[in-house]
Design an enzyme around this catalytic site. Structure first.
Site, PDB file in Angstrom:
ATOM      1  CD  GLU A 147      -3.057   0.955   0.211  1.00 50.07           C
ATOM      2  OE1 GLU A 147      -2.424   1.616  -0.642  1.00 50.07           O
ATOM      3  OE2 GLU A 147      -4.273   1.087   0.368  1.00 50.07           O
ATOM      4  CG  ASP A 148      -1.051   4.758  -1.456  1.00 45.94           C
ATOM      5  OD1 ASP A 148      -1.737   4.080  -0.664  1.00 45.94           O
ATOM      6  OD2 ASP A 148      -1.555   5.572  -2.243  1.00 45.94           O
ATOM      7  CG  ASP A 188      -6.268   8.459   6.584  1.00 51.54           C
ATOM      8  OD1 ASP A 188      -5.912   8.776   7.728  1.00 51.54           O
ATOM      9  OD2 ASP A 188      -7.067   9.147   5.915  1.00 51.54           O
ATOM     10  CE  LYS A 212      -2.562  11.295   6.350  1.00 49.70           C
ATOM     11  NZ  LYS A 212      -3.658  11.986   5.597  1.00 49.70           N
ATOM     12  CG  PHE A 242      -4.094  15.769   1.500  1.00 48.38           C
ATOM     13  CD1 PHE A 242      -5.247  15.066   1.808  1.00 48.38           C
ATOM     14  CD2 PHE A 242      -3.522  15.595   0.248  1.00 48.38           C
ATOM     15  CE1 PHE A 242      -5.833  14.221   0.877  1.00 48.38           C
ATOM     16  CE2 PHE A 242      -4.102  14.752  -0.692  1.00 48.38           C
ATOM     17  CZ  PHE A 242      -5.256  14.066  -0.371  1.00 48.38           C
ATOM     18  CG  ASP A 284      -4.440  10.690  -5.994  1.00 50.09           C
ATOM     19  OD1 ASP A 284      -4.355   9.844  -5.080  1.00 50.09           O
ATOM     20  OD2 ASP A 284      -5.512  11.091  -6.469  1.00 50.09           O
ATOM     21  NE  ARG A 319      -2.459   8.706  -9.229  1.00 51.65           N
ATOM     22  CZ  ARG A 319      -3.146   8.185  -8.208  1.00 51.65           C
ATOM     23  NH1 ARG A 319      -2.511   7.700  -7.160  1.00 51.65           N
ATOM     24  NH2 ARG A 319      -4.463   8.125  -8.241  1.00 51.65           N
TER      25      ARG A 319
HETATM   26  P1  IMP Z   1      -7.862   4.120   4.393  1.00 53.07           P
HETATM   27  O1  IMP Z   1      -6.720   3.595   5.217  1.00 53.07           O
HETATM   28  O2  IMP Z   1      -8.917   3.090   4.106  1.00 53.07           O
HETATM   29  O3  IMP Z   1      -8.449   5.362   4.997  1.00 53.07           O
HETATM   30  O4  IMP Z   1      -7.395   4.494   2.940  1.00 53.07           O
HETATM   31  C1  IMP Z   1      -6.107   4.764   2.619  1.00 53.07           C
HETATM   32  C2  IMP Z   1      -6.143   5.348   1.226  1.00 53.07           C
HETATM   33  O5  IMP Z   1      -6.619   6.691   1.269  1.00 53.07           O
HETATM   34  C3  IMP Z   1      -4.744   5.416   0.643  1.00 53.07           C
HETATM   35  O6  IMP Z   1      -4.450   4.274  -0.125  1.00 53.07           O
HETATM   36  C4  IMP Z   1      -4.809   6.672  -0.193  1.00 53.07           C
HETATM   37  O7  IMP Z   1      -5.290   6.360  -1.486  1.00 53.07           O
HETATM   38  C5  IMP Z   1      -5.813   7.538   0.518  1.00 53.07           C
HETATM   39  N1  IMP Z   1      -5.133   8.517   1.408  1.00 53.07           N
HETATM   40  C6  IMP Z   1      -5.087   8.504   2.751  1.00 53.07           C
HETATM   41  N2  IMP Z   1      -4.392   9.549   3.242  1.00 53.07           N
HETATM   42  C7  IMP Z   1      -3.979  10.239   2.149  1.00 53.07           C
HETATM   43  C8  IMP Z   1      -3.172  11.447   1.993  1.00 53.07           C
HETATM   44  O8  IMP Z   1      -2.690  12.078   2.946  1.00 53.07           O
HETATM   45  N3  IMP Z   1      -2.957  11.828   0.711  1.00 53.07           N
HETATM   46  C9  IMP Z   1      -3.449  11.165  -0.374  1.00 53.07           C
HETATM   47  N4  IMP Z   1      -4.184  10.039  -0.273  1.00 53.07           N
HETATM   48  C10 IMP Z   1      -4.451   9.587   0.989  1.00 53.07           C
HETATM   49 MG    MG Z   2      -4.729   4.054  -2.248  1.00 55.18          MG
END
Ligand code: IMP
Ligand code: MG
Length: 179
Positions: A98-99, A102, A130, A151, A158, A164
């Site tokens: 994963e990137d 969150d 995060k 952010f 992105d 990106r």
């Molecule tokens: P979550 O953990 O299900 O909330 O989703 C994580 C996804 O939300 C990541 O794979 C990103 O695509 C997106 N995301 C979360 N935080 C950020 C950020 O700070 N910048 C850009 N995309 C984010």
């Molecule tokens: Mg993502």
């Protein structure tokens, strides 16, 4: 594009160094195992590409495209699969790449879904974490860096599909997404 960045938090060099370390750890842990590296598109495209070149073991690369149901990314936590694996996961060791994690909702759902396919194991590698955003606990097995509650863009990540291609990870200026 550079003018929209508040500050750089991880330079191209920082990323390269850390990814080499992660590659070395993963190489040791998966020696002799049948591994499928699963990049979650589009965000982890660049990270996955660099990471696998630091992994000195036989492996397959696969990709998934997922999307949250609902209007916001902080919806129900139910994830829609837009592109599924091309390989069978059965009895294979899966490493999800994963990137950024969150809320944790995407990975929690994805991991449960892949579990049902009877893999030998499932682990998670994320470039960024995060923790301030977390709603669901997810065990992160390999982590690049923690980031503050801001952010983030760059190195595959992105805002509205832009930024990106920045070679570093940075914080996007508020005025860019609040205007
Ligand atoms: P979550 O953990 O299900 O909330 O989703 C994580 C996804 O939300 C990541 O794979 C990103 O695509 C997106 N995301 C979360 N935080 C950020 C950020 O700070 N910048 C850009 N995309 C984010
Ligand atoms: Mg993502």
């Amino acid at each position: 594009m550079q003018n929209d960045i508040e500050k750089v938090i991880f330079s191209a060099k920082d990323l390269e160094t850390r990814i080499a370390e992660l590659g070395e750890m993963i190489t040791k842990d998966y020696e002799g195992k049948e591994l499928i590296v699963i990049g979650i598109l589009k965000g982890s495209n660049i990270f996955t590409s660099d990471l696998v070149r630091k992994m000195n073991i036989p492996l397959k690369i696969d990709f998934m495209v997922v999307s949250s149901y609902g209007n916001t990314t902080e919806s129900s936590g139910v994830v829609r699969i837009l592109k599924d694996l091309e390989n069978s996961a059965e009895n294979k060791h899966l490493l999800i790449v994963e990137d950024i994690v969150d809320s944790g909702l995407t990975l929690k759902y994805l991991k449960e879904m892949l579990h049902a396919r009877n893999p030998a194991s499932i682990k998670i590698c994320t470039l960024l974490d995060k923790p301030a955003g977390r709603k669901e606990h997810v065990a992160i097995d390999y982590l690049g860096f923690e980031v503050p509650d801001e952010f983030i863009v760059g190195y595959g990540i992105d805002y509205a599909e832009m930024y990106r291609n920045l070679p570093y990870v940075g914080v996007l200026k508020r005025e860019v997404y609040e205007k």
